[in-house]
Design a protein around this motif. Structure first.
Motif, PDB file in Angstrom:
ATOM      1  N   PRO A 106       0.811  -1.225   0.000  1.00 31.97           N
ATOM      2  CA  PRO A 106       0.000   0.000   0.000  1.00 31.97           C
ATOM      3  C   PRO A 106       0.844   1.275   0.000  1.00 31.97           C
ATOM      4  CG  PRO A 106      -0.193  -1.156   2.098  1.00 31.97           C
ATOM      5  CD  PRO A 106       0.610  -2.028   1.182  1.00 31.97           C
ATOM      6  N   LEU A 107       2.083   1.203   0.464  1.00 34.10           N
ATOM      7  CA  LEU A 107       2.955   2.369   0.473  1.00 34.10           C
ATOM      8  C   LEU A 107       3.261   2.826  -0.955  1.00 34.10           C
ATOM      9  CD1 LEU A 107       4.642   4.398   2.066  1.00 34.10           C
ATOM     10  CD2 LEU A 107       6.519   2.756   2.007  1.00 34.10           C
ATOM     11  N   ASP A 108       3.431   1.878  -1.887  1.00 35.53           N
ATOM     12  CA  ASP A 108       3.704   2.229  -3.281  1.00 35.53           C
ATOM     13  C   ASP A 108       2.574   3.060  -3.870  1.00 35.53           C
ATOM     14  OD1 ASP A 108       6.112   0.890  -3.258  1.00 35.53           O
ATOM     15  OD2 ASP A 108       5.346  -0.890  -4.272  1.00 35.53           O
ATOM     16  N   ASP A 109       1.333   2.654  -3.613  1.00 35.58           N
ATOM     17  CA  ASP A 109       0.175   3.398  -4.120  1.00 35.58           C
ATOM     18  C   ASP A 109       0.119   4.790  -3.513  1.00 35.58           C
ATOM     19  OD1 ASP A 109      -2.238   3.687  -5.631  1.00 35.58           O
ATOM     20  OD2 ASP A 109      -3.335   3.458  -3.735  1.00 35.58           O
ATOM     21  N   ARG A 110       0.397   4.889  -2.231  1.00 38.40           N
ATOM     22  CA  ARG A 110       0.380   6.193  -1.553  1.00 38.40           C
ATOM     23  C   ARG A 110       1.451   7.121  -2.144  1.00 38.40           C
ATOM     24  NH1 ARG A 110       2.543   8.144   3.825  1.00 38.40           N
ATOM     25  NH2 ARG A 110       1.236   9.931   4.262  1.00 38.40           N
ATOM     26  N   LEU A 111       2.643   6.599  -2.358  1.00 44.30           N
ATOM     27  CA  LEU A 111       3.719   7.413  -2.930  1.00 44.30           C
ATOM     28  C   LEU A 111       3.384   7.860  -4.347  1.00 44.30           C
ATOM     29  CD1 LEU A 111       6.853   5.487  -1.627  1.00 44.30           C
ATOM     30  CD2 LEU A 111       5.909   7.642  -0.786  1.00 44.30           C
ATOM     31  N   ARG A 112       2.730   6.998  -5.108  1.00 44.99           N
ATOM     32  CA  ARG A 112       2.311   7.357  -6.476  1.00 44.99           C
ATOM     33  C   ARG A 112       1.303   8.503  -6.455  1.00 44.99           C
ATOM     34  NH1 ARG A 112       4.091   3.361  -9.756  1.00 44.99           N
ATOM     35  NH2 ARG A 112       3.614   1.521  -8.552  1.00 44.99           N
ATOM     36  N   ARG A 113       0.355   8.446  -5.524  1.00 43.00           N
ATOM     37  CA  ARG A 113      -0.651   9.514  -5.416  1.00 43.00           C
ATOM     38  C   ARG A 113      -0.023  10.822  -4.961  1.00 43.00           C
ATOM     39  NH1 ARG A 113      -4.737   5.986  -2.114  1.00 43.00           N
ATOM     40  NH2 ARG A 113      -3.260   6.766  -0.614  1.00 43.00           N
TER      41      ARG A 113
END
Length: 61
Positions: A28-35
């Motif tokens: 989930p950290l990857d998605d947060r960083l992308r956003r």
């Protein structure tokens, strides 16, 4: 003396960014960083390149 470096390799099959996909991740950290990065890009486009940066560089209020 002539440049003795070989020519760069050909980029066969390279697509432009809008036509590419990103690898799915279960982190989930990857998605947060992308956003966060997407919002930062929008802010820079709207308010200028200097609008986003480390808070420590802006000084005390």
């Amino acid at each position: 003396m002539a440049n003795s470096l070989p020519p760069p390799p050909e980029a066969d099959g390279v697509r432009s960014a809008p036509q590419t996909s990103h690898q799915l991740s279960l982190n989930p950290l990857d998605d947060r960083l992308r956003r966060i990065e997407a919002v930062a890009v929008q802010a820079r486009a709207r308010f200028g390149a200097a609008s986003i940066g480390p808070a420590s560089l802006y000084g005390a209020a």
